[in-house]
Motif scaffolding. Structure first.
Motif, mmCIF file in Angstrom:
data_model
loop_
_atom_site.group_PDB
_atom_site.id
_atom_site.type_symbol
_atom_site.label_atom_id
_atom_site.label_comp_id
_atom_site.label_asym_id
_atom_site.label_seq_id
_atom_site.Cartn_x
_atom_site.Cartn_y
_atom_site.Cartn_z
ATOM 1 N N GLN A 46 -8.296 -9.452 -9.366
ATOM 2 C CA GLN A 46 -8.100 -9.049 -7.977
ATOM 3 C C GLN A 46 -6.638 -9.151 -7.532
ATOM 4 O O GLN A 46 -6.333 -8.891 -6.358
ATOM 5 N N ASN A 47 -5.749 -9.489 -8.437
ATOM 6 C CA ASN A 47 -4.350 -9.696 -8.090
ATOM 7 C C ASN A 47 -3.615 -8.351 -8.074
ATOM 8 O O ASN A 47 -3.134 -7.868 -9.099
ATOM 9 N N ILE A 48 -3.515 -7.747 -6.888
ATOM 10 C CA ILE A 48 -2.903 -6.421 -6.748
ATOM 11 C C ILE A 48 -1.429 -6.452 -7.135
ATOM 12 O O ILE A 48 -0.928 -5.550 -7.819
ATOM 13 N N ALA A 49 -0.724 -7.496 -6.704
ATOM 14 C CA ALA A 49 0.716 -7.578 -6.979
ATOM 15 C C ALA A 49 0.994 -7.588 -8.478
ATOM 16 O O ALA A 49 1.935 -6.929 -8.939
ATOM 17 N N GLN A 50 0.175 -8.294 -9.234
ATOM 18 C CA GLN A 50 0.423 -8.357 -10.677
ATOM 19 C C GLN A 50 0.032 -7.051 -11.364
ATOM 20 O O GLN A 50 0.659 -6.673 -12.358
ATOM 21 N N TRP A 51 -0.985 -6.352 -10.851
ATOM 22 C CA TRP A 51 -1.301 -5.030 -11.409
ATOM 23 C C TRP A 51 -0.128 -4.076 -11.188
ATOM 24 O O TRP A 51 0.224 -3.295 -12.082
ATOM 25 N N ARG A 52 0.472 -4.141 -10.006
ATOM 26 C CA ARG A 52 1.622 -3.264 -9.726
ATOM 27 C C ARG A 52 2.818 -3.641 -10.595
ATOM 28 O O ARG A 52 3.555 -2.771 -11.066
ATOM 29 N N THR A 82 -1.136 3.582 -3.183
ATOM 30 C CA THR A 82 -1.578 4.957 -3.440
ATOM 31 C C THR A 82 -0.443 5.802 -3.996
ATOM 32 O O THR A 82 -0.645 6.611 -4.917
ATOM 33 N N VAL A 83 0.750 5.627 -3.462
ATOM 34 C CA VAL A 83 1.911 6.378 -3.959
ATOM 35 C C VAL A 83 2.209 5.993 -5.411
ATOM 36 O O VAL A 83 2.527 6.857 -6.236
ATOM 37 N N ASP A 84 2.115 4.699 -5.722
ATOM 38 C CA ASP A 84 2.316 4.269 -7.117
ATOM 39 C C ASP A 84 1.341 4.975 -8.049
ATOM 40 O O ASP A 84 1.731 5.513 -9.098
#
Length: 286
Positions: free
Chosen positions: A160-166, A199-201
């Motif tokens: 669930q870690n969005i920052a690390q996925w990015r 979304t842009v990413d």
């Protein structure tokens, strides 16, 4: 040593033990031994009762029991020799089992990748600290690959870690690894589909993938972002880039013109967008 390797070695040792340990013993009493003991005991009894060697009872005892003793002795000798011979015969087979088992494990378990994964997990904290420190030296390509592997391993426990996925997606961009880029940004978008930056990413990853289905999906996502925020420079830039790749030069020039008007003159991105605008304008006039 990996628990999987330990278990595999133990299982192999069990198989070899079953093949080579002599589970039967030579002290076991067989029928011939019993016959021989019974014959001698009965012969002693008959002698005490006064029966001579030529007595009918003695002759009958010899016929029924004693005649079987030589064959029994030969059979006992053969049985005693058989296990040792069998173990030597099985030795080449056991070596084949060891070699084939080791080869299959090495091939199927991909031990080299397992060792790389363990190394990446160990190096992950230090590499993450270095990449997040603007004063630290940039990571080499092999260090970035190790960081990506360690990050993917950590994300299995913290999906669930969005920052690390990015972060993983941006590392993929640096490594030019489309599989990492699409996978990481897709996961982040699934967790936060309403976040315009996420979304842009993801849309950028789709547009740059080169597959028509992905490109169309990426363009739709970019238009959705612009419908919510017409001044999103990154979305305009990506949409213009996609238009240019699809040889829609007029539309590309239009989107870059909008993006240029929204970008400050002292922003390094201003010169890049201006150059792209000139190139699209020239292509549209040809």
């Amino acid at each position: 040593m990996s628990p999987v390797i330990i278990v595999a070695v133990l299982l192999l040792l069990v198989v070899l033990a079953v093949l080579f340990i002599p589970w039967s013993t030579n002290s076991a009493t067989d029928r011939d031994t019993l016959n021989q003991r019974f014959y001698r005991s009965r012969l002693d009894e008959l002698a005490r009762e006064g029966h001579g060697p030529d007595d009918a009872l003695v002759v009958e005892l010899q016929r029924t029991l004693l005649d079987d003793i030589p064959r029994g002795e030969k059979r006992a000798l053969a049985q005693a020799a058989a296990p040792a011979m069998s173990r030597w015969v099985l030795l080449p087979g056991a070596l084949v089992v060891v070699l084939v088992s080791g080869g299959l494990y090495w091939h199927s378990a991909n031990v080299e990748q397992l060792l790389q994964w363990q190394h990446a997990r160990a190096q992950y904290p230090q590499l993450l600290k270095q990449v997040m420190d603007p004063q630290a030296a940039p990571l080499r390509e092999d260090q970035l690959a190790s960081l990506a592997l360690g990050l993917r391993s950590r994300l299995q426990d913290d999906r669930q870690n969005i920052a690390q996925w990015r972060l993983l997606g941006r590392i993929g961009v640096t490594l030019n690894d489309n599989a990492i880029i699409l996978g990481a940004f897709s996961q982040a978008w699934q967790l936060a589909p309403k976040d315009s930056q996420v979304t842009v990413d993801y849309a950028g990853a789709l547009v740059r993938s080169g597959e028509q289905g992905n490109i169309r999906k990426g363009e739709l996502l970019l238009r959705d972002v612009l419908a919510q925020d017409a001044n999103n420079v990154q979305a305009l830039d990506l949409l213009a880039f996609s238009d240019y790749l699809q040889q829609r030069y007029d539309q590309a020039a239009q989107h870059w013109k909008q993006a240029l008007a929204l970008t400050p003159a002292d922003d390094p991105q201003h010169a890049i967008i201006a150059g792209n605008l000139r190139q699209a304008t020239l292509r549209s006039q040809q």
